[in-house]
Design an enzyme around this catalytic site. Structure first.
Site, PDB file in Angstrom:
ATOM      1  N   CYS A 139       0.844  -1.190   0.000  1.00 24.81           N
ATOM      2  CA  CYS A 139       0.000   0.000   0.000  1.00 24.81           C
ATOM      3  C   CYS A 139       0.884   1.246   0.000  1.00 24.81           C
ATOM      4  CB  CYS A 139      -0.869  -0.022   1.248  1.00 24.81           C
ATOM      5  SG  CYS A 139      -1.480   1.576   1.726  1.00 24.81           S
ATOM      6  N   GLU A 140       0.611   2.166  -0.924  1.00 26.45           N
ATOM      7  CA  GLU A 140       1.469   3.354  -1.013  1.00 26.45           C
ATOM      8  C   GLU A 140       1.232   4.343   0.131  1.00 26.45           C
ATOM      9  OE1 GLU A 140       0.672   5.222  -4.791  1.00 26.45           O
ATOM     10  OE2 GLU A 140      -0.934   6.466  -3.973  1.00 26.45           O
ATOM     11  N   HIS A 141       0.136   4.153   0.860  1.00 21.94           N
ATOM     12  CA  HIS A 141      -0.132   5.076   1.963  1.00 21.94           C
ATOM     13  C   HIS A 141       0.510   4.631   3.275  1.00 21.94           C
ATOM     14  CE1 HIS A 141      -3.735   5.814  -0.732  1.00 21.94           C
ATOM     15  NE2 HIS A 141      -3.037   6.928  -0.768  1.00 21.94           N
ATOM     16  N   HIS A 142       0.748   3.338   3.411  1.00 22.82           N
ATOM     17  CA  HIS A 142       1.303   2.839   4.672  1.00 22.82           C
ATOM     18  C   HIS A 142       2.559   1.975   4.507  1.00 22.82           C
ATOM     19  CE1 HIS A 142      -3.011   3.631   5.546  1.00 22.82           C
ATOM     20  NE2 HIS A 142      -2.512   4.141   6.645  1.00 22.82           N
TER      21      HIS A 142
ATOM     22  N   GLN B 280      -5.093  -0.217  -4.924  1.00 23.96           N
ATOM     23  CA  GLN B 280      -5.670  -1.328  -5.688  1.00 23.96           C
ATOM     24  C   GLN B 280      -6.377  -0.896  -6.974  1.00 23.96           C
ATOM     25  OE1 GLN B 280      -7.675  -4.233  -3.289  1.00 23.96           O
ATOM     26  NE2 GLN B 280      -8.860  -5.011  -5.022  1.00 23.96           N
TER      27      GLN B 280
ATOM     28  N   HIS C 112      -5.758  -5.935   2.454  1.00 27.07           N
ATOM     29  CA  HIS C 112      -4.797  -4.870   2.743  1.00 27.07           C
ATOM     30  C   HIS C 112      -4.390  -4.989   4.208  1.00 27.07           C
ATOM     31  CE1 HIS C 112      -5.756  -2.250  -0.898  1.00 27.07           C
ATOM     32  NE2 HIS C 112      -6.510  -3.321  -1.008  1.00 27.07           N
TER      33      HIS C 112
ATOM     34  N   CYS D 293      -2.883  -2.955   5.923  1.00 25.39           N
ATOM     35  CA  CYS D 293      -3.080  -1.698   6.662  1.00 25.39           C
ATOM     36  C   CYS D 293      -4.513  -1.585   7.191  1.00 25.39           C
ATOM     37  CB  CYS D 293      -2.714  -0.482   5.810  1.00 25.39           C
ATOM     38  SG  CYS D 293      -3.510  -0.456   4.214  1.00 25.39           S
TER      39      CYS D 293
HETATM   40 ZN   LIG Z   1      -2.799   1.559   3.429  1.00 27.23          ZN
END
Ligand SMILES: [Zn+2]
Length: 230
Positions: free
Chosen positions: A122-125, A163, A191, A193
């Site tokens: 995941c690019e956010h976490h 995704q 995910h 996260c």
């Molecule tokens: Zn994430």
């Protein structure tokens, strides 16, 4: 040890969403993976060296003892893993080369390649996304080796991802190489996260779909779902 100041971007707003909102709700901003224009100025060896330094700093800040035998090699291992494995799909040089073959068997029905397992992040976490991709296409007269479909999925998965973007990037690449709009991509993923932190929902999974050309009809979608359920 080098230090680096990273500017705080929480005040930045995208379509009215703060960077916090974007991370928590897994919003994304573009179909292309956002890359700097000079992303490949540094060699892979230089990148690994730099990541190793920066990662050892993170470990140091966390209070870990980098002289410990078990931890000593971790920054180098993480750097190597980032560049050579889990983020290798950022480098266009690693994009699978796809050869097309003539559709000699005159098989002009749908072809479904299902349960392609992939690991992304995941690019956010920067924690794993684990899932399965199901791909279908109808030949425009050309076919590709089945392993190439798998390789295209792996290439786009080996990036910091969202995704929805992963789904669209795979679909776009298949449309280009197969020279047809008749492509379907279904991704069913977990995910970490979402399951291991944040709302800690271990049971939920996310499904994203792309139905292009002839696949974008209720009958074809139903037919495809039928294959995937069996
Ligand atoms: Zn994430």
């Amino acid at each position: 040890m080098t230090t680096k100041t990273i500017s705080k971007t929480n005040e930045h707003k995208f379509n009215g969403f703060s960077t916090e909102d974007i991370g928590d709700d897994h919003l994304f901003t573009s179909l292309e993976t956002p890359m700097k224009p000079n992303a490949f100025d540094m060699s892979n060896d230089e990148k690994k060296e730099r990541i190793s330094i920066l990662f050892s700093e993170i470990m140091d800040v966390l209070g870990l003892d980098l002289n410990d035998d078990s931890l000593q090699g971790t920054p180098d291992r993480v750097a190597k893993m980032y560049i050579e494995e889990i983020f290798s799909g950022l480098d266009p040089k690693n994009k699978p080369k796809v050869a097309l073959f003539d559709n000699k068997y005159q098989y002009n029905q749908m072809l479904v390649e299902k349960n392609i397992t992939f690991y992304s992040n995941c690019e956010h976490h920067f924690v794993p996304i684990i899932g399965k991709a199901h791909i279908a296409y109808k030949s425009s007269g050309k076919v590709i080796g089945l392993s190439k479909i798998n390789r295209i999925v792996q290439y786009y998965a080996k990036r910091p991802q969202v995704q929805e973007r992963l789904t669209n990037q795979i679909a776009n690449e298949l449309k280009t190489v197969l020279e047809t709009d008749d492509i379907a991509v279904i991704i069913d993923a977990k995910h970490l996260c979402v399951s291991s932190r944040g709302v800690k929902d271990d049971a939920s999974a996310t499904v994203t779909t792309y139905y292009g050309g002839e696949f974008n009809t209720a009958t074809k979608i139903a037919e495809l779902q039928n294959y995937l359920n069996n």
